[in-house]
Design an enzyme around this catalytic site. Structure first.
Site, PDB file in Angstrom:
ATOM      1  N   ALA A 111      32.596  40.919  36.060  1.00  0.00           N
ATOM      2  CA  ALA A 111      32.869  39.530  36.441  1.00  0.00           C
ATOM      3  C   ALA A 111      32.057  39.045  37.653  1.00  0.00           C
ATOM      4  O   ALA A 111      31.340  38.040  37.563  1.00  0.00           O
ATOM      5  CB  ALA A 111      34.373  39.351  36.658  1.00  0.00           C
ATOM      6  N   ARG A 163      29.746  33.362  28.476  1.00  0.00           N
ATOM      7  CA  ARG A 163      30.956  34.166  28.267  1.00  0.00           C
ATOM      8  C   ARG A 163      32.128  33.348  28.809  1.00  0.00           C
ATOM      9  O   ARG A 163      32.022  32.776  29.890  1.00  0.00           O
ATOM     10  CB  ARG A 163      30.884  35.525  28.998  1.00  0.00           C
ATOM     11  CG  ARG A 163      29.814  36.459  28.432  1.00  0.00           C
ATOM     12  CD  ARG A 163      29.910  37.858  29.035  1.00  0.00           C
ATOM     13  NE  ARG A 163      30.966  38.643  28.405  1.00  0.00           N
ATOM     14  CZ  ARG A 163      31.341  39.851  28.836  1.00  0.00           C
ATOM     15  NH1 ARG A 163      30.778  40.378  29.913  1.00  0.00           N
ATOM     16  NH2 ARG A 163      32.291  40.532  28.215  1.00  0.00           N
ATOM     17  N   ASP A 190      38.986  40.231  35.279  1.00  0.00           N
ATOM     18  CA  ASP A 190      38.035  39.165  34.928  1.00  0.00           C
ATOM     19  C   ASP A 190      38.558  37.797  35.331  1.00  0.00           C
ATOM     20  O   ASP A 190      37.782  36.894  35.645  1.00  0.00           O
ATOM     21  CB  ASP A 190      37.716  39.212  33.434  1.00  0.00           C
ATOM     22  CG  ASP A 190      36.671  40.289  33.203  1.00  0.00           C
ATOM     23  OD1 ASP A 190      37.040  41.468  33.158  1.00  0.00           O
ATOM     24  OD2 ASP A 190      35.470  39.936  33.152  1.00  0.00           O
ATOM     25  N   LYS A 240      39.452  44.116  30.885  1.00  0.00           N
ATOM     26  CA  LYS A 240      38.935  44.782  29.687  1.00  0.00           C
ATOM     27  C   LYS A 240      40.054  45.240  28.751  1.00  0.00           C
ATOM     28  O   LYS A 240      41.062  45.785  29.203  1.00  0.00           O
ATOM     29  CB  LYS A 240      38.084  45.980  30.129  1.00  0.00           C
ATOM     30  CG  LYS A 240      37.457  46.795  29.019  1.00  0.00           C
ATOM     31  CD  LYS A 240      36.597  45.982  28.078  1.00  0.00           C
ATOM     32  CE  LYS A 240      35.466  45.256  28.743  1.00  0.00           C
ATOM     33  NZ  LYS A 240      34.829  44.222  27.901  1.00  0.00           N
TER      34      LYS A 240
HETATM   35  O1  MRU Z   1      32.782  43.131  29.268  1.00  0.00           O
HETATM   36  P1  MRU Z   1      32.502  43.567  30.687  1.00  0.00           P
HETATM   37  O2  MRU Z   1      31.816  44.895  30.774  1.00  0.00           O
HETATM   38  O3  MRU Z   1      31.806  42.495  31.487  1.00  0.00           O
HETATM   39  O4  MRU Z   1      33.950  43.753  31.309  1.00  0.00           O
HETATM   40  C1  MRU Z   1      34.086  44.078  32.654  1.00  0.00           C
HETATM   41  C2  MRU Z   1      35.485  44.292  33.072  1.00  0.00           C
HETATM   42  O5  MRU Z   1      36.416  44.145  32.314  1.00  0.00           O
HETATM   43  C3  MRU Z   1      35.698  44.618  34.522  1.00  0.00           C
HETATM   44  O6  MRU Z   1      36.835  45.400  34.679  1.00  0.00           O
HETATM   45  C4  MRU Z   1      35.895  43.311  35.303  1.00  0.00           C
HETATM   46  O7  MRU Z   1      34.847  42.427  35.040  1.00  0.00           O
HETATM   47  C5  MRU Z   1      36.002  43.544  36.759  1.00  0.00           C
HETATM   48  S1  MRU Z   1      34.455  44.007  37.480  1.00  0.00           S
HETATM   49  C6  MRU Z   1      34.679  44.176  39.162  1.00  0.00           C
END
Ligand code: MRU
Length: 356
Positions: A48, A89, A237, A248
């Site tokens: 994120a 996204r 996120d 996630k």
């Molecule tokens: O699909 P992604 O790899 O972008 O998902 C990332 C996550 O779910 C992380 O846990 C979240 O972005 C936090 S990152 C500090």
């Protein structure tokens, strides 16, 4: 610190392609903002906070490499570039936070000459990056208080250096606790289907000298039953003002399992992940990704064209979250981020001033 992204004085963005890790460390160099949009969609750039930073620099690229004498066309182009990042996204709040900041700077300077506008936009992108580094450091210090002298921590996906401008959020806490001399062992969940835990979290834990085991996602409940987990820490996120967290896919089942086994379930995220204006996680859009991410492994088919559900994230209700660690402090339930919006905003100003 891993070099994941840099905007150079040649007006190009250089970034580490995270889809190839850990087997290849390949840097992509581009002057075209559309490559940055594609890199976000394809998860070459992910996590994120990092996609917010990438979008901010992507907007600067989009402005720099556009040639026109006409102010109206310049404005139309700026909005087109911002819109393409907005559509890359849907879930991570940080992406929209960064685009909103860049758009505000554009609006405040739109009467100035093009070079001055670009200069202001670049300063803002740098500020978003620098502030994220500092927010990660503060999350690390705040969260390290939750870690015992000897602790086993389970984490999911990758909420570390690769996902942020700095040391990470969930992993930032682990790195900070370890630097304080605590003996921290990590269980990293693989994170089907794109294996951010297996590929990225293990890559950076190795680089940071943290001991770990990689485990398959479906092993987590059993590890908890066997009393091998002291706490779970994940990133986020987007966080709603009531404390609901979207992260996630797989985060929800970890939280349910923690509640069953009476294990603390922590979330670590900066204020830029909090959506202060939405009251419930049910209002957060969950990205649905391409079915082939499930049907294939590294481009090799493992099924035919079977029907697939592939949400990238799931919702952890606030009621399952023991605490949320931000750069400001450790927040405990009942969460009310709507009521502290001003406090967060002025705290970001403080971080900015500290850096100047
Ligand atoms: O699909 P992604 O790899 O972008 O998902 C990332 C996550 O779910 C992380 O846990 C979240 O972005 C936090 S990152 C500090």
């Amino acid at each position: 610190m891993i070099d994941k992204l840099e905007y150079t004085n040649k007006h190009e963005l250089i970034f580490l392609d995270q889809t190839l890790l850990p087997l290849k460390e390949k840097y992509v160099k581009t002057k075209n903002y559309k490559d940055v949009v594609d890199a976000i969609v394809e998860l070459k750039l992910r996590g994120a906070p990092l996609i917010g930073i990438a979008a901010a620099y992507g907007i600067v690229l989009g402005v720099h490499h556009y040639r026109t004498e006409n102010r109206k066309n310049f404005e139309i182009h700026f909005h087109k570039v911002a819109e393409s990042f907005r559509n890359s996204r849907p879930t991570a709040r940080n992406l929209f936070y960064a685009i909103e900041r860049m758009s505000r700077v554009y609006d405040e300077n739109s009467g100035k000459d093009f070079i001055e506008i670009e200069d202001q936009l670049l300063r803002e992108a740098d500020a978003i990056f620098d502030e994220d580094v500092e927010m990660c450091n503060r999350i690390g210090v705040n969260g390290a208080d939750l870690i015992g002298e000897k602790a086993s921590v389970l984490t999911h996906c990758n909420a570390g250096e690769l996902a942020t401008g700095g040391i990470g959020t969930a992993l930032g806490i682990i790195y900070t606790a370890s630097k304080q001399g605590k003996d921290v062992f990590v269980y990293s969940c693989e994170t089907r289907p794109l294996m951010q835990g297996a590929r990225l979290t293990t890559y950076e834990l190795e680089k940071n000298g943290i001991e770990f085991d990689l485990v398959i996602d479906s092993m987590a409940a059993n590890l908890m039953k066997e009393q091998q987990i002291d706490c779970v820490i994940i990133g986020a996120d987007r966080i709603a003002s009531n404390g609901d967290v979207v992260n996630k896919v797989g985060s929800y089942s970890l939280a349910v399992n923690c509640a069953f086994h009476k294990i603390p379930f922590y979330v670590a995220a900066p204020g830029s992940t909090i959506d202060f204006d939405i009251t419930s996680g049910d209002l957060i859009e969950i990205e649905e990704r391409d079915a082939d991410e499930i049907r294939e492994i590294r481009g090799e088919k493992i099924t035919g064209s079977v029907p697939v559900m592939n949400p990238a994230f799931d919702l952890v209700p606030a009621s399952l979250i023991t605490a949320i660690v931000t750069e400001y402090k450790v927040h405990y339930p009942p969460y009310n981020f709507g009521g502290v919006k001003q406090m967060f905003q002025s705290y970001i100003q403080t971080i900015r001033k500290d850096e100047e």
